[in-house]
Design a protein around this motif. Structure first.
Motif, PDB file in Angstrom:
ATOM      1  N   ARG A 132      41.463  -0.294  12.052  1.00 30.32           N
ATOM      2  CA  ARG A 132      41.161   0.445  10.815  1.00 30.32           C
ATOM      3  C   ARG A 132      42.393   0.560   9.931  1.00 30.32           C
ATOM      4  O   ARG A 132      42.289   0.459   8.701  1.00 30.32           O
ATOM      5  N   LEU A 133      43.564   0.783  10.527  1.00 27.47           N
ATOM      6  CA  LEU A 133      44.784   0.876   9.725  1.00 27.47           C
ATOM      7  C   LEU A 133      45.057  -0.418   8.973  1.00 27.47           C
ATOM      8  O   LEU A 133      45.425  -0.406   7.795  1.00 27.47           O
ATOM      9  N   ARG A 134      44.866  -1.530   9.644  1.00 26.50           N
ATOM     10  CA  ARG A 134      45.115  -2.804   8.980  1.00 26.50           C
ATOM     11  C   ARG A 134      44.104  -3.074   7.876  1.00 26.50           C
ATOM     12  O   ARG A 134      44.452  -3.580   6.812  1.00 26.50           O
ATOM     13  N   ALA A 135      42.846  -2.723   8.112  1.00 26.08           N
ATOM     14  CA  ALA A 135      41.814  -2.997   7.112  1.00 26.08           C
ATOM     15  C   ALA A 135      41.941  -2.077   5.898  1.00 26.08           C
ATOM     16  O   ALA A 135      41.676  -2.494   4.767  1.00 26.08           O
ATOM     17  N   SER A 136      42.345  -0.831   6.093  1.00 20.30           N
ATOM     18  CA  SER A 136      42.430   0.135   4.996  1.00 20.30           C
ATOM     19  C   SER A 136      43.773   0.130   4.285  1.00 20.30           C
ATOM     20  O   SER A 136      43.945   0.884   3.320  1.00 20.30           O
ATOM     21  N   GLY A 137      44.724  -0.667   4.725  1.00 21.42           N
ATOM     22  CA  GLY A 137      46.043  -0.676   4.103  1.00 21.42           C
ATOM     23  C   GLY A 137      46.957   0.429   4.591  1.00 21.42           C
ATOM     24  O   GLY A 137      48.004   0.685   3.977  1.00 21.42           O
ATOM     25  N   GLY A 138      46.581   1.100   5.674  1.00 22.65           N
ATOM     26  CA  GLY A 138      47.430   2.174   6.188  1.00 22.65           C
ATOM     27  C   GLY A 138      48.750   1.696   6.752  1.00 22.65           C
ATOM     28  O   GLY A 138      49.706   2.470   6.832  1.00 22.65           O
ATOM     29  N   LEU A 139      48.827   0.421   7.119  1.00 25.39           N
ATOM     30  CA  LEU A 139      50.096  -0.106   7.618  1.00 25.39           C
ATOM     31  C   LEU A 139      51.164  -0.146   6.529  1.00 25.39           C
ATOM     32  O   LEU A 139      52.350  -0.124   6.836  1.00 25.39           O
ATOM     33  N   ASP A 140      50.731  -0.199   5.253  1.00 26.27           N
ATOM     34  CA  ASP A 140      51.715  -0.201   4.168  1.00 26.27           C
ATOM     35  C   ASP A 140      52.504   1.101   4.135  1.00 26.27           C
ATOM     36  O   ASP A 140      53.689   1.108   3.775  1.00 26.27           O
ATOM     37  N   LEU A 207      45.582  -6.100  20.114  1.00 25.92           N
ATOM     38  CA  LEU A 207      44.236  -6.554  19.746  1.00 25.92           C
ATOM     39  C   LEU A 207      43.838  -6.034  18.377  1.00 25.92           C
ATOM     40  O   LEU A 207      43.259  -6.762  17.556  1.00 25.92           O
ATOM     41  N   GLY A 208      44.132  -4.766  18.101  1.00 27.08           N
ATOM     42  CA  GLY A 208      43.776  -4.211  16.800  1.00 27.08           C
ATOM     43  C   GLY A 208      44.570  -4.799  15.654  1.00 27.08           C
ATOM     44  O   GLY A 208      44.051  -4.949  14.542  1.00 27.08           O
ATOM     45  N   LEU A 209      45.833  -5.151  15.896  1.00 23.56           N
ATOM     46  CA  LEU A 209      46.679  -5.688  14.837  1.00 23.56           C
ATOM     47  C   LEU A 209      46.458  -7.174  14.594  1.00 23.56           C
ATOM     48  O   LEU A 209      46.663  -7.673  13.481  1.00 23.56           O
ATOM     49  N   ALA A 211      43.480  -8.790  15.229  1.00 27.17           N
ATOM     50  CA  ALA A 211      42.103  -9.078  14.832  1.00 27.17           C
ATOM     51  C   ALA A 211      42.006  -9.147  13.311  1.00 27.17           C
ATOM     52  O   ALA A 211      42.530  -8.273  12.612  1.00 27.17           O
ATOM     53  N   PRO A 212      41.368 -10.178  12.766  1.00 24.43           N
ATOM     54  CA  PRO A 212      41.294 -10.303  11.299  1.00 24.43           C
ATOM     55  C   PRO A 212      40.402  -9.258  10.646  1.00 24.43           C
ATOM     56  O   PRO A 212      40.548  -8.973   9.458  1.00 24.43           O
ATOM     57  N   ARG A 213      39.477  -8.659  11.392  1.00 28.70           N
ATOM     58  CA  ARG A 213      38.579  -7.649  10.838  1.00 28.70           C
ATOM     59  C   ARG A 213      38.460  -6.482  11.812  1.00 28.70           C
ATOM     60  O   ARG A 213      38.600  -6.668  13.022  1.00 28.70           O
ATOM     61  N   PRO A 214      38.215  -5.270  11.297  1.00 26.33           N
ATOM     62  CA  PRO A 214      38.114  -4.118  12.205  1.00 26.33           C
ATOM     63  C   PRO A 214      36.944  -4.230  13.161  1.00 26.33           C
ATOM     64  O   PRO A 214      36.993  -3.679  14.265  1.00 26.33           O
ATOM     65  N   GLU A 215      35.869  -4.929  12.764  1.00 28.08           N
ATOM     66  CA  GLU A 215      34.743  -5.099  13.686  1.00 28.08           C
ATOM     67  C   GLU A 215      35.154  -5.907  14.908  1.00 28.08           C
ATOM     68  O   GLU A 215      34.732  -5.602  16.041  1.00 28.08           O
TER      69      GLU A 215
END
Length: 300
Positions: A132-140, A207-209, A211-215
């Motif tokens: 979710r962090l990667r998909a929502s831009g939270g890593l920025d 795995l979360g980082l 994966a290209p999509r949160p699903e």
């Protein structure tokens, strides 16, 4: 009366016309700029302002750990209850087909169900969190903080793994009572849970980082938890050779074996040492992979 001197002024009288301008202004020379720096005349000009040094790895790790722990405390306690209830349900379900006593099957069920609590939180939930962090831009947001990448990955993984110790302890004690196993070696949970949690949390973060999509991150986390469930609660001697190979590749397997070795009337400390050592190496490798995955995801 004496006559006025030439120019119409008496002695001591100031001229009535406008005051004389300084020579620099009369000649049209530029006026010097005002000094707004507050420095004394003749002082050297001030240099560039130095920023505060970035914190080291351990202070940054502690700060990220405390922040993640405070944020996840309210949201993760219900999920921890679900993880514990799931493991207790497996203990009760298999009690009908596994005989009590210090046999291989009973020890595998109790040890595997205990480590499953760690797998549910550290592997499954952490994979979903970083997805979710990667998909929502939270890593920025984390990328702009003056903290090392290792502190973000390790601090978040440690915060999630910290929630597993109470549930693992409840599961181990309940399983030992149900299956009539000795509880003198359950103090080993203080080593098994952190080491297995570090290995599974590092794997879940990677795995979360990656994966290209949160699903897909959620799917990978669910598959990893299912593997820990199916390969952890069954005795290794009853599995086919290909399945045993897959079991050996799972980091949590060695935590299960170390815990099962102390659920005997005569604990096998050599097996405990081997299991904890392999679990430590696997945890270090998994956390290194999580750190690399975080750098890769944050800079893309």
């Amino acid at each position: 009366m004496s006559a006025a001197p030439a120019g119409g002024r008496r002695p001591g009288e100031r001229p009535s016309g406008p005051p004389a301008r300084p020579p620099a202004q009369r000649t049209g020379a530029p006026r010097p700029a005002a000094d707004t720096s507050g420095a004394a005349p003749g002082a050297a000009p001030p240099g560039p302002v130095a920023l505060a040094p970035a914190p080291g790895l351990w202070p940054a790790l502690g700060a990220v750990y405390r922040a993640q722990l405070s944020r996840a405390r309210v949201a993760r306690i219900p999920l921890l209850f679900v993880a514990t209830f799931q493991s207790l349900g497996i203990l009760v379900l298999l009690r009908g087909v596994v005989d009590p006593g210090p046999g291989e099957a009973a020890r595998a069920v109790v040890a595997g169900s205990t480590v499953l609590v760690v797998a549910f939180v550290a592997l499954n939930l952490l994979a979903q969190h970083f997805g979710r962090l990667r998909a929502s831009g939270g890593l920025d947001h984390y990328a702009t903080l003056p903290v090392p990448a290792a502190a973000v990955a390790l601090g978040t993984a440690a915060a999630y793994a910290s929630f597993t110790l109470p549930g693992a302890a409840v599961t181990a004690v309940t399983g030992s009572v149900l299956y009539e196993l000795p509880m003198g070696g359950l103090w080993l949970l203080a080593a098994v849970v952190p080491l297995a949690g570090a290995a599974l949390a590092g794997l879940g973060a990677a795995l979360g980082l990656l994966a290209p999509r949160p699903e897909l991150a959620t799917l990978c986390g669910q598959l990893g938890m299912s593997a820990a469930l199916l390969l952890g609660v069954l005795p290794a001697s009853r599995m086919p050779a290909p399945v045993q190979l897959v079991r050996d590749l799972l980091p949590s397997t060695y935590g299960v074996e170390a815990l099962a070795a102390v659920l005997r009337p005569d604990p096998q400390w050599d097996a405990v040492a081997v299991g904890l050592t392999v679990c430590t190496v696997a945890g270090a490798a998994a956390l290194a992979l999580a750190t690399w995955s975080y750098r890769r995801a944050a800079t893309r």
